[in-house]
Write an enzyme that holds these catalytic residues in place. Structure first.
Site, PDB file in Angstrom:
ATOM      1  N   GLN A   1     -19.409  -7.247   8.894  1.00 44.90           N
ATOM      2  CA  GLN A   1     -18.645  -6.665   9.985  1.00 44.90           C
ATOM      3  C   GLN A   1     -18.297  -7.726  11.033  1.00 44.90           C
ATOM      4  O   GLN A   1     -18.978  -8.744  11.147  1.00 44.90           O
ATOM      5  CB  GLN A   1     -19.466  -5.573  10.692  1.00 44.90           C
TER       6      GLN A   1
ATOM      7  N   LYS B   1     -16.857  -3.620  53.644  1.00 39.61           N
ATOM      8  CA  LYS B   1     -15.848  -4.015  54.630  1.00 39.61           C
ATOM      9  C   LYS B   1     -15.682  -2.967  55.723  1.00 39.61           C
ATOM     10  O   LYS B   1     -15.816  -3.259  56.922  1.00 39.61           O
ATOM     11  CB  LYS B   1     -14.497  -4.209  53.928  1.00 39.61           C
TER      12      LYS B   1
ATOM     13  N   ARG C   1     -11.526 -11.241  61.101  1.00 34.71           N
ATOM     14  CA  ARG C   1     -10.959 -12.316  60.304  1.00 34.71           C
ATOM     15  C   ARG C   1     -10.961 -13.622  61.103  1.00 34.71           C
ATOM     16  O   ARG C   1     -10.915 -13.608  62.348  1.00 34.71           O
ATOM     17  CB  ARG C   1      -9.521 -11.975  59.913  1.00 34.71           C
TER      18      ARG C   1
ATOM     19  N   HIS D   1      -7.509  -5.599  56.221  1.00 31.22           N
ATOM     20  CA  HIS D   1      -8.840  -5.047  55.997  1.00 31.22           C
ATOM     21  C   HIS D   1      -9.861  -6.089  56.420  1.00 31.22           C
ATOM     22  O   HIS D   1      -9.560  -7.284  56.439  1.00 31.22           O
ATOM     23  CB  HIS D   1      -9.048  -4.608  54.533  1.00 31.22           C
TER      24      HIS D   1
ATOM     25  N   HIS E   1     -11.733 -10.856  46.879  1.00 29.18           N
ATOM     26  CA  HIS E   1     -11.567 -11.843  45.815  1.00 29.18           C
ATOM     27  C   HIS E   1     -12.921 -12.333  45.304  1.00 29.18           C
ATOM     28  O   HIS E   1     -13.148 -12.425  44.094  1.00 29.18           O
ATOM     29  CB  HIS E   1     -10.742 -13.036  46.321  1.00 29.18           C
TER      30      HIS E   1
ATOM     31  N   ARG F   1      -9.150 -18.633  49.224  1.00 30.58           N
ATOM     32  CA  ARG F   1      -8.833 -17.699  50.308  1.00 30.58           C
ATOM     33  C   ARG F   1      -9.286 -18.287  51.652  1.00 30.58           C
ATOM     34  O   ARG F   1      -8.627 -18.103  52.673  1.00 30.58           O
ATOM     35  CB  ARG F   1      -9.496 -16.347  50.069  1.00 30.58           C
TER      36      ARG F   1
ATOM     37  N   HIS G   1     -10.550 -16.070  55.153  1.00 28.47           N
ATOM     38  CA  HIS G   1     -11.948 -15.708  54.910  1.00 28.47           C
ATOM     39  C   HIS G   1     -12.884 -16.789  55.429  1.00 28.47           C
ATOM     40  O   HIS G   1     -12.490 -17.940  55.636  1.00 28.47           O
ATOM     41  CB  HIS G   1     -12.211 -15.493  53.413  1.00 28.47           C
TER      42      HIS G   1
END
Length: 764
Positions: free
Chosen positions: A537, A567, A575, A632, A639, A701, A707
């Protein structure tokens, strides 16, 4: 003398009770618990010791240990009863994922018992004396106790002090924190809302795996920034898209509408949010959804984010300014640029080591670890993972169209994916608006909801491989995270046997048939020659390509919902661009804020001062995207969490130790791939490059300015927890005998997942 059990503290006053404790090192009583985290990279310890001795005979000390430091060598979370410190004491400690019981008699240390540390089973630790015998015990609920060791009392116990805390013997960039909830007090249970969520998930998953129903839920705590600064309400929290005053600080009424909706969880309240403009908030209800497989979105948690006024936040911001300045430096030139006097990289290295010691990366900083992640494999070889650069070898294809790895084409069956992509113009191009939101009026308009998406200036001269931070930032501007791991999966499944050399002239294997990258040894059908190599198999929808691709997309959604709860439902961290607005206000003397002086000093007269405000006209953090950060909160990072989950799945399916040979790096202009000739060129592995792929997607990011480093550091392991939980439940459903998943976690420990169990694998 008072008996040991009369010493009690539930830490609910959020300050040290000096009648009971002497604090050593850096201690923090917050969130009705004691939180300890090592400071810097030196050998340090912090915690409490009782102010007076107690009589332990016929009595006990018990300690609720909610969380220990990360399981790395040299990081210890401890509990001890001592007559004379380091001379006569008994106690327990967790180090490197192992719970130890021990004694020190006349200065001689002896380990008495050791078991793998299991947080749920070992929540309570107890030292108990009865009739001349000392007992080392643990419990999951503070009621039913498991004996780890017992023996005649090795030291005099009539006058001992209780001490507990956490410390380190060697450097590691991020050890997390140790948390103690109570001493000699009854278990109060989880907070009401957390317990309600756990029981709701149990009801929703009645027909799901037994494991999911029994999984405990974590309590969630943030850094209290919403109440830390009453004179500047909510300045330490995310508010982009809500309403602001003329200097960009949050409007309390608008922010309150968000808190009301998050508290009520009523969909109608989310429709009544008081926004500042046309741009909408991104999916604040996502973390309220239920999943019927893998951990519930609210069952796992993140540590509180660094406070707005902390040195760590300021130092992380310092790194982000340097990443913005270095966006256009080719990775292939890092070694030479880092040693060129006066260059951006040379100044960045000096600044991060000297001005921003708590930025969270590896120190001492050098060309090889600059702006890189901290997990295994991330600092080996080229900056960019091979899974973002190389293509499959296919000798059947025309020259330049996938015959060579350097062509950059990944085989998707009869289709291909080109690893080159359309990039954006960089700072050197005349007239290019390479960096955004550096003017205060634009910055303020975007905070209030102006939608600037789509304003990128593309470089349409030709497609390029990822050559610098700007290219990487552009890649993670438009991706969905999982696509990079789909590419990696197809690469790993399609590379023919050989040595991954350019052109594979010997044609030693058939693409997608004779795989150069073997599956994990726990695969019941592959790899050939192993105990699981079936005679009759092959795998397909279990332990084969369909199974792998299914799990990648499943884990992406589940990891996303878990981090979206963090978050919106827990942390609401601002941020970096919002922090930059506070910095710009402060340095232009518009308003004062309680952030650490490190960032002010560097921008005013330190390493960053030659560039800010001269280059950009302000102290705002230059953004790589016209719209800046998404709407957000920053922490955790979507990510990073999804990347951590997807990397974990691929590590569970493929042999992590398999070499990734003949690595490549993009040329300075990104138009071609060049052989990587560093001394570590032969050290790349599948596991390391998957970790690097996850780190690339997260840190790109950061390079975009959206970030923080701690968003990356904490979020990759969060995604890993989701993936392991999914695999654990899935492992109970298979019909194949002796199948298992095995993988090395981001902390370097190896686990095996089988039949609903997750067990550590001893280091061989």
């Amino acid at each position: 003398m008072a008996k040991a059990h009369t010493l009690s503290d539930n830490f609910n006053d959020n300050s040290t009770d000096t009648s009971k404790w002497l604090a050593f090192g850096s201690t923090h009583e917050v969130n009705q618990r004691l939180e300890l985290y090592p400071d810097g990279l030196s050998k340090t310890a912090s915690g409490y010791v009782s102010t007076v001795p107690y009589d332990l005979t016929g009595s006990s000390f018990k300690l609720e240990v909610t969380q220990t430091l990360r399981p790395v060598l040299g990081a210890r979370t401890f509990f001890r009863a001592l007559v004379t410190e380091d001379v006569n004491e008994v106690g327990m400690l967790v180090e490197n994922g192992v719970l130890h019981c021990g004694q020190t008699v006349s200065g001689t240390r002896t380990s008495l018992a050791s078991v793998p540390y299991e947080p749920a089973r070992h929540l309570w630790w107890r030292l108990r004396e009865a009739a001349g015998t000392l007992w080392w015990e643990c419990s999951g609920d503070g009621q039913s106790w498991q004996v780890l060791h017992s023996r005649p009392s090795p030291i005099q116990l009539t006058a001992v002090k209780l001490s507990f805390g956490a410390g380190r013997d060697n450097g590691f960039p991020s050890l997390g924190l140790a948390i103690f909830d109570s001493v000699n007090t009854p278990d109060a249970g989880l907070p009401r809302r957390v317990e309600e969520r756990r029981l709701s998930a149990l009801r929703m998953r009645e027909q799901a795996a037994e494991l999911a129903a029994a999984r405990p839920h974590s309590a969630h705590f943030n850094n209290n920034d919403e109440v830390n600064y009453p004179s500047r309400a909510f300045v330490g929290n995310f508010s982009k898209g809500l309403r602001h005053d003329s200097l960009g600080d949050p409007d309390p009424v608008s922010y309150g509408s968000l808190l009301r909706a998050l508290e009520s969880r009523d969909p109608a309240d989310f429709e009544e949010l008081l926004l500042g403009g046309a741009k909408k908030l991104t999916n604040p209800q996502a973390g309220l959804a239920f999943d019927l497989e893998a951990p519930d979105a609210q069952s796992i948690t993140l540590l509180p984010a660094p406070r707005f006024d902390s040195e760590q936040a300021a130092d992380e911001m310092g790194e982000l300014y340097w990443m913005a300045l270095a966006r256009d430096v080719p990775f292939i030139d890092y070694a030479t640029e880092a040693t060129t006097a006066g260059s951006i990289l040379q100044r960045a290295i000096e600044s991060l080591d000297g001005e921003f010691p708590s930025f969270g990366g590896t120190r001492s900083v050098n060309a090889q670890n600059l702006f890189r992640g901290i997990y295994p494999g991330e600092q080996v070889g080229p900056y960019v993972s091979q899974f973002l650069l190389k293509g499959n070898v296919d000798p059947r294809k025309p020259e330049g169209q996938g015959r060579d790895a350097a062509d950059g084409y990944i085989t998707y069956g009869s289709q291909v994916i080109d690893q080159r992509h359309w990039t954006v113009k960089g700072f050197p191009e005349l007239g290019a608006a390479a960096d955004y939101l550096t003017g205060f009026s634009d910055w303020l308009a975007v905070q209030n909801g102006r939608d600037d998406r789509g304003g990128d200036q593309l470089d349409m001269t030709r497609r390029r491989f990822i050559r610098n931070l700007r290219d990487g930032a552009n890649f993670v501007h438009f991706d969905q995270v999982v696509n990079a791991f789909y590419n990696a999966a197809f690469y790993l499944m399609s590379e023919p046997t050989g040595d991954q050399r350019l052109g594979n002239p010997a044609s030693t294997g058939r693409p997608m048939v004779d795989m150069d990258f073997p599956f994990n040894p726990g695969n019941p059908y592959d790899p050939p020659g192993t105990a699981g190599d079936s005679r009759t198999q092959v795998g397909f929808t279990t332990f084969g390509p369909v199974h792998l691709l299914q799990v990648l997309i499943e884990v992406a959604g589940r990891a996303g919902r878990a981090v979206w709860w963090q978050k919106w439902g827990v942390h609401r961290r601002l941020r970096p661009e919002e922090y930059g607005g506070r910095v710009d206000n402060a340095l232009n003397e518009r308003r004062t804020y309680p952030f650490s002086a490190n960032i002010r000093h560097s921008l005013s007269n330190g390493g960053l001062s030659p560039y800010f405000p001269e280059r950009y006209g302000s102290y705002l953090l230059p953004q790589a995207y016209p719209e800046g950060a998404p709407t957000h909160p920053a922490y955790g990072a979507g990510h990073a969490t999804i990347a951590g989950a997807c990397a974990t799945i691929l590590k569970a399916f493929f042999d992590e130790k398999a070499p990734v040979e003949n690595p490549m790096v993009a040329s300075a202009d990104g138009t071609a791939l060049m052989p990587y000739t560093g001394a570590d060129a032969s050290q790349l592995t599948v596991g390391g490059e998957l970790n690097k792929l996850a780190g690339n997607l997260a840190l790109f990011r950061n390079a975009a300015g959206v970030h923080w480093r701690s968003d990356y550091t904490e979020s990759l392991p969060l995604g890993e927890k989701v993936a392991i939980g999914l695999l654990r439940e899935m492992s109970r459903t298979f019909n194949e005998d002796d199948a298992f998943f095995q993988l090395t976690k981001f902390d370097g420990t190896t686990v095996r997942i089988f039949d609903g169990c997750v067990e550590p694998v001893p280091v061989s």
